[in-house]
Design a protein around this motif. Structure first.
Motif, mmCIF file in Angstrom:
data_model
loop_
_atom_site.group_PDB
_atom_site.id
_atom_site.type_symbol
_atom_site.label_atom_id
_atom_site.label_comp_id
_atom_site.label_asym_id
_atom_site.label_seq_id
_atom_site.Cartn_x
_atom_site.Cartn_y
_atom_site.Cartn_z
ATOM 1 N N ALA A 129 45.106 -28.445 71.220
ATOM 2 C CA ALA A 129 44.795 -29.706 71.906
ATOM 3 C C ALA A 129 46.078 -30.305 72.466
ATOM 4 O O ALA A 129 47.133 -30.263 71.842
ATOM 5 C CB ALA A 129 44.124 -30.686 70.951
ATOM 6 N N VAL A 130 45.972 -30.881 73.657
ATOM 7 C CA VAL A 130 47.142 -31.478 74.302
ATOM 8 C C VAL A 130 47.319 -32.906 73.806
ATOM 9 O O VAL A 130 46.434 -33.745 73.943
ATOM 10 C CB VAL A 130 46.989 -31.453 75.846
ATOM 11 C CG1 VAL A 130 48.117 -32.225 76.514
ATOM 12 C CG2 VAL A 130 46.941 -30.023 76.347
ATOM 13 N N ALA A 131 48.464 -33.157 73.209
ATOM 14 C CA ALA A 131 48.802 -34.499 72.745
ATOM 15 C C ALA A 131 49.207 -35.376 73.921
ATOM 16 O O ALA A 131 48.823 -36.545 73.999
ATOM 17 C CB ALA A 131 49.924 -34.442 71.721
ATOM 18 N N HIS A 132 49.978 -34.795 74.825
ATOM 19 C CA HIS A 132 50.448 -35.562 75.977
ATOM 20 C C HIS A 132 50.903 -34.594 77.068
ATOM 21 O O HIS A 132 51.557 -33.599 76.790
ATOM 22 C CB HIS A 132 51.613 -36.469 75.584
ATOM 23 C CG HIS A 132 52.113 -37.319 76.704
ATOM 24 N ND1 HIS A 132 51.425 -38.401 77.181
ATOM 25 C CD2 HIS A 132 53.234 -37.215 77.460
ATOM 26 C CE1 HIS A 132 52.103 -38.958 78.174
ATOM 27 N NE2 HIS A 132 53.193 -38.253 78.368
ATOM 28 N N ALA A 133 50.546 -34.919 78.304
ATOM 29 C CA ALA A 133 51.023 -34.159 79.458
ATOM 30 C C ALA A 133 51.499 -35.148 80.506
ATOM 31 O O ALA A 133 50.940 -36.238 80.643
ATOM 32 C CB ALA A 133 49.907 -33.283 80.032
ATOM 33 N N SER A 134 52.540 -34.771 81.217
ATOM 34 C CA SER A 134 53.036 -35.634 82.287
ATOM 35 C C SER A 134 53.344 -34.788 83.515
ATOM 36 O O SER A 134 53.903 -33.702 83.419
ATOM 37 C CB SER A 134 54.274 -36.417 81.848
ATOM 38 O OG SER A 134 55.336 -35.540 81.530
ATOM 39 N N LEU A 135 52.927 -35.319 84.663
ATOM 40 C CA LEU A 135 53.221 -34.716 85.959
ATOM 41 C C LEU A 135 54.040 -35.744 86.724
ATOM 42 O O LEU A 135 53.555 -36.847 87.004
ATOM 43 C CB LEU A 135 51.920 -34.383 86.701
ATOM 44 C CG LEU A 135 52.071 -33.723 88.070
ATOM 45 C CD1 LEU A 135 52.842 -32.406 87.972
ATOM 46 C CD2 LEU A 135 50.704 -33.486 88.685
ATOM 47 N N THR A 136 55.283 -35.389 87.009
ATOM 48 C CA THR A 136 56.198 -36.333 87.658
ATOM 49 C C THR A 136 56.991 -35.624 88.749
ATOM 50 O O THR A 136 57.109 -34.411 88.768
ATOM 51 C CB THR A 136 57.199 -36.924 86.633
ATOM 52 O OG1 THR A 136 57.931 -35.844 86.028
ATOM 53 C CG2 THR A 136 56.492 -37.718 85.554
ATOM 54 N N GLY A 137 57.537 -36.421 89.652
ATOM 55 C CA GLY A 137 58.465 -35.914 90.646
ATOM 56 C C GLY A 137 57.845 -35.356 91.903
ATOM 57 O O GLY A 137 58.553 -34.974 92.824
ATOM 58 N N GLY A 138 56.525 -35.308 91.978
ATOM 59 C CA GLY A 138 55.862 -34.846 93.199
ATOM 60 C C GLY A 138 55.192 -36.022 93.871
ATOM 61 O O GLY A 138 55.654 -37.162 93.798
ATOM 62 N N ALA A 139 54.072 -35.760 94.502
ATOM 63 C CA ALA A 139 53.333 -36.816 95.194
ATOM 64 C C ALA A 139 52.422 -37.598 94.259
ATOM 65 O O ALA A 139 51.763 -38.546 94.693
ATOM 66 C CB ALA A 139 52.501 -36.206 96.322
ATOM 67 N N LEU A 140 52.383 -37.226 92.981
ATOM 68 C CA LEU A 140 51.519 -37.889 92.002
ATOM 69 C C LEU A 140 52.274 -38.058 90.699
ATOM 70 O O LEU A 140 52.906 -37.123 90.212
ATOM 71 C CB LEU A 140 50.257 -37.041 91.765
ATOM 72 C CG LEU A 140 49.289 -37.508 90.698
ATOM 73 C CD1 LEU A 140 48.637 -38.830 91.098
ATOM 74 C CD2 LEU A 140 48.221 -36.451 90.446
ATOM 75 N N ASP A 141 52.208 -39.252 90.133
ATOM 76 C CA ASP A 141 52.761 -39.526 88.815
ATOM 77 C C ASP A 141 51.563 -39.775 87.907
ATOM 78 O O ASP A 141 50.872 -40.794 88.042
ATOM 79 C CB ASP A 141 53.676 -40.751 88.865
ATOM 80 C CG ASP A 141 54.459 -40.962 87.587
ATOM 81 O OD1 ASP A 141 54.327 -40.149 86.655
ATOM 82 O OD2 ASP A 141 55.203 -41.955 87.513
ATOM 83 N N LEU A 142 51.279 -38.818 86.999
ATOM 84 C CA LEU A 142 50.066 -38.866 86.190
ATOM 85 C C LEU A 142 50.371 -38.441 84.770
ATOM 86 O O LEU A 142 51.172 -37.529 84.550
ATOM 87 C CB LEU A 142 49.008 -37.932 86.799
ATOM 88 C CG LEU A 142 47.665 -37.818 86.105
ATOM 89 C CD1 LEU A 142 46.895 -39.130 86.177
ATOM 90 C CD2 LEU A 142 46.841 -36.692 86.726
ATOM 91 N N ARG A 143 49.733 -39.088 83.824
ATOM 92 C CA ARG A 143 49.815 -38.724 82.411
ATOM 93 C C ARG A 143 48.405 -38.428 81.922
ATOM 94 O O ARG A 143 47.429 -38.989 82.422
ATOM 95 C CB ARG A 143 50.410 -39.850 81.571
ATOM 96 C CG ARG A 143 51.729 -40.419 82.068
ATOM 97 C CD ARG A 143 52.852 -39.379 81.991
ATOM 98 N NE ARG A 143 54.154 -39.984 82.185
ATOM 99 C CZ ARG A 143 54.732 -40.188 83.358
ATOM 100 N NH1 ARG A 143 54.118 -39.881 84.456
ATOM 101 N NH2 ARG A 143 55.931 -40.716 83.442
ATOM 102 N N ALA A 144 48.300 -37.560 80.899
ATOM 103 C CA ALA A 144 46.975 -37.200 80.383
ATOM 104 C C ALA A 144 47.098 -36.629 78.983
ATOM 105 O O ALA A 144 48.188 -36.286 78.523
ATOM 106 C CB ALA A 144 46.305 -36.181 81.304
#
Length: 140
Positions: free
Chosen positions: A51-66
């Motif tokens: 199970a994913v505790a935390h994911a982050s997508l940064t530095g592109g056209a979208l800043d999203l956490r999940a």
């Protein structure tokens, strides 16, 4: 005060797949942290090691956490009370973005057409259930 914000989505066990898909569309750096090896003593629920505790997508056209929802009755991200607005430079860019979502199994909720306020606008729901509004300035 310095402040930044980012949407956070709880997925029903599909965070790794969803975030990799979003990275393929929006670019950026993806970091995914699972519960494996984490001390979870005292948690009200027992997450699986994958199970994913935390994911982050940064530095592109979208800043999203999940992260993955944990428990027996997991909520779906599918809702009509929220969406993510993607603003593109041209109507052609909007068509391309919507095609990337639909090619992966998303569905068009509102066609991407000239809007009454003068821009081009449409809505697409991705195959994870998340609604995306797509907006480009001016009409095609």
């Amino acid at each position: 005060m310095s402040l930044t914000t980012a949407p956070y989505i709880s997925f029903p066990g599909t965070t790794s797949e969803a975030m990799a898909f979003y990275q393929s569309i929006f670019g950026g750096e993806l970091e995914v942290l699972s519960y494996e090896g984490m001390p979870t003593e005292g948690f009200p629920v027992k997450p699986g090691p994958d199970a994913v505790a935390h994911a982050s997508l940064t530095g592109g056209a979208l800043d999203l956490r999940a992260g993955d929802s944990i428990g027996d009755d997991l909520p779906s991200p599918r809702s009509s009370v929220y969406s993510i607005l993607a603003m593109v430079d041209t109507a052609s860019d909007g068509d391309d973005l919507i095609a990337r979502f639909t090619d992966a199994g998303g569905t068009i909720e509102m066609p991407f057409l000239p809007a009454p306020w003068g821009d081009t606008y449409g809505e697409v729901r991705d195959h994870f259930g998340v609604m995306w509004q797509v907006l480009s300035p001016g009409t095609a």
